[in-house]
Design an enzyme around this catalytic site. Structure first.
Site, PDB file in Angstrom:
ATOM      1  CG  HIS A 178      -0.436   0.137   2.498  1.00 46.98           C
ATOM      2  ND1 HIS A 178       0.042  -0.914   3.216  1.00 46.98           N
ATOM      3  CD2 HIS A 178      -0.245   1.232   3.257  1.00 46.98           C
ATOM      4  CE1 HIS A 178       0.493  -0.473   4.374  1.00 46.98           C
ATOM      5  NE2 HIS A 178       0.345   0.827   4.428  1.00 46.98           N
ATOM      6  CE  LYS A 182       1.738   5.332   3.121  1.00 48.23           C
ATOM      7  NZ  LYS A 182       0.680   5.891   3.970  1.00 48.23           N
ATOM      8  CD  GLU A 216       4.722   1.273  12.329  1.00 47.88           C
ATOM      9  OE1 GLU A 216       3.521   1.012  12.210  1.00 47.88           O
ATOM     10  OE2 GLU A 216       5.605   0.407  12.380  1.00 47.88           O
ATOM     11  CG  ASP A 235       5.634  -5.822   9.713  1.00 52.31           C
ATOM     12  OD1 ASP A 235       4.810  -6.514   9.085  1.00 52.31           O
ATOM     13  OD2 ASP A 235       5.310  -4.833  10.405  1.00 52.31           O
ATOM     14  CG  HIS A 240       5.793  -1.118   3.623  1.00 49.55           C
ATOM     15  ND1 HIS A 240       4.896  -1.528   2.672  1.00 49.55           N
ATOM     16  CD2 HIS A 240       5.298  -1.554   4.806  1.00 49.55           C
ATOM     17  CE1 HIS A 240       3.896  -2.177   3.256  1.00 49.55           C
ATOM     18  NE2 HIS A 240       4.123  -2.201   4.555  1.00 49.55           N
TER      19      HIS A 240
END
Ligand code: NAP
Length: 484
Positions: A178, A182, A216, A235, A240
């Protein structure tokens, strides 16, 4: 500025895992927003599929509740929710069983785009692919959307690719990341390849280094058991951050088409050097509050899985020789903040002398919060203090630049699902790309596992272990601030 919404073709989209967290929080609200904006045709249908026994009405009520929870009030109306729900259906199916497939097959229309979203555990991807074929739901033009994680190492990714490819052509497989959906990430390509301004400077001659930060503020919280089997490298970095790195470093593709773009991204991954152990810093967050430290949350006091990783990478090609790329990502850091920063070299000669200070141009591409870009340029500090220099941002916040239209900018999932319906794979990972990323990642993970490296502790709310700062300090550089 007037936003242009180009409607997509009519479609049937089956969401396996239609009752799950991702479907409720992202997929269904995203589809609703596209419906609300007029992009999704009113005749389009969304069919939820999961093991839970439910009828169409029951699922419609669940979808309605999800929309009310996850779509802001200003972006929905009773009327549009009602219209959207008319296109919602449900079928009870166990991906591992044979029941429900006949019903699903009967629901699907022959003359519309057909897509299947695998929003279920990865262990079900193979069984789903097999049954879709076995029960005549899939045809040569249908598409499947596959969620992350795509394997946990090269071997498992290869096996998964082989399983999917035994039932579907590569052109039918949409591996979702995802981050690629963006707005800013796509703007990175627009800025690089749509302007004459940046590309001549986009190389080792003018760029000192690149920093990619995905920070994060949340911890692993309820997902501890799952996360501990994965860690920040699997992860976040393998997928990403690797994608962000590829878009930053790739050569201009000859066309903005799926294979041309993905060929260039693949070349970047293949040009990555192996990373030396001293160029990797791994960490685990600590917390004075009982039950909030990483080791407590995953329930294993001996866990060596990292909740933070920082690394220095090198890309061996002409464009990037000698330019370090610093990547860092972690949980429970100072703020939720993600950016790519292109740090340019110093001016070759300072005519203003030492008192003016040292200044550098930096282009930052912010992914969150407040997507946008800043270009820091050096100007004279206003006032009578002589020629003092100061760096100021030429700020392009999308929300400000686009005004009210920015609210209609689709979020990553919306955009990507519309691309699936349009049949555009540019923003999806190709099988060889995923395998190349694992081929680079595996030796690093195996290296620290074999050496028995322990992640270093870092405090909740910090910027990670001190040693991560040293990765840059030792070359006279420093990380950019993580801003709340
Ligand atoms: P989840 O909340 O646990 O939901 C799982 C869904 O799968 C439920 O709808 C469940 O419904 C269904 N399901 C489970 N076993 C099934 C079976 N044998 N046959 C058919 N359906 C079955 O999981 P999630 O968080 O939505 O995640 C789904 C996928 O997306 C995972 O691969 C995850 O890694 C990925 N992902 C999630 C997020 C996120 O933010 N949640 C982000 C990125 C990627 P029933 O129990 O009724 O069958």
């Amino acid at each position: 500025m007037v936003s242009r919404v180009i409607p997509v073709d009519n479609f049937d989209l089956v969401i396996f895992g239609g009752t799950g967290d991702l479907a409720r929080r992202k997929i269904l609200p995203g589809l609703f927003r596209r419906y609300h904006s007029g992009q999704m045709p009113p005749e389009a249908r969304i069919i939820g599929a999961a093991r839970s026994e439910m009828d169409r009405k029951g699922y419609q009520a669940e979808v309605k509740a999800a929309l009310e929870e996850f779509v802001p009030k200003g972006s929905r109306s009773d009327e549009s929710i009602k219209g959207f729900l008319e296109g919602i259906d449900y079928v009870t199916i166990d991906a591992m069983g044979e029941g429900g497939w006949k019903e699903l097959s009967a629901m699907l229309r022959p003359d519309v785009v057909r897509a299947f979203y695998f929003s279920v555990a990865p262990s079900l991807f193979g069984p789903l692919a097999e049954r879709l074929h076995g029960h005549a739901c899939a045809g040569p033009t249908c598409r499947i959307v596959v969620e992350k994680p795509f394997g946990r190492d090269l071997e498992s990714a290869k096996a998964l690719n082989a399983t999917l490819r035994s039932h579907f052509d590569e052109s039918q497989i949409y591996r979702i990341d995802h981050y690629l959906g963006k707005e800013t990430v796509q703007n990175l390509m627009a800025v690089r390849f749509g302007n004459v301004l940046f590309e001549p400077l986009w190389n080792a001659q003018y760029i000192d280094h690149v920093q990619i930060t995905v920070s994060e503020s949340v911890g692993v919280d309820g997902r501890g058991a799952y996360y501990d089997k994965s860690g920040a490298m699997r992860d976040m970095v393998q997928n990403h951050l690797m994608q962000l790195l590829c878009l930053t470093a790739m050569e201009p593709p000859s066309r903005f088409d799926p294979d041309a773009v993905r060929d260039e991204k693949l070349k970047v991954i293949r040009a990555l050097d192996p990373v030396k152990p001293e160029d990797i810093v791994r960490g685990q967050y600590t917390d004075p509050t009982k039950g909030r430290a990483y080791l407590e949350q995953v329930g294993d006091p001996d866990s060596r899985t990292e909740s933070f990783i920082a690394m220095k990478l090198a890309i061996s090609n002409w464009r990037w020789a000698g330019v370090p790329f610093f990547l860092r990502t972690g949980k429970r850091l100072k703020a939720r903040y993600s950016e790519i920063a292109i740090v340019f070299k110093d001016a070759p000669h300072s005519i203003f002398g030492q008192r003016a200070g040292q200044h550098r141009n930096v282009l930052t591409i912010r992914l969150q919060p407040n997507e946008g870009m800043d270009l820091f340029v050096t100007i004279k500090e206003p006032g009578p203090g002589g020629m003092r220099l100061v760096d100021v941002p030429l700020d392009m916040s999308f929300a400000e630049a686009l005004g009210p239209d920015a609210e209609d900018v689709p979020d990553a999932y919306e955009r990507l699902i519309m691309d699936v319906i349009r049949g555009n794979q540019t923003l999806f990972m190709r099988g060889d790309e995923v395998e190349a990323a694992w081929a680079w990642t595996d030796p690093l993970i195996n290296g620290w596992t074999e050496r028995g490296d322990k992640p270093l502790p870092y405090e909740t709310g910090s910027t990670g272990p001190e040693e991560a700062a040293m990765l840059l300090h030792r070359d006279g550089r420093r990380w950019r601030e993580i801003r709340p």
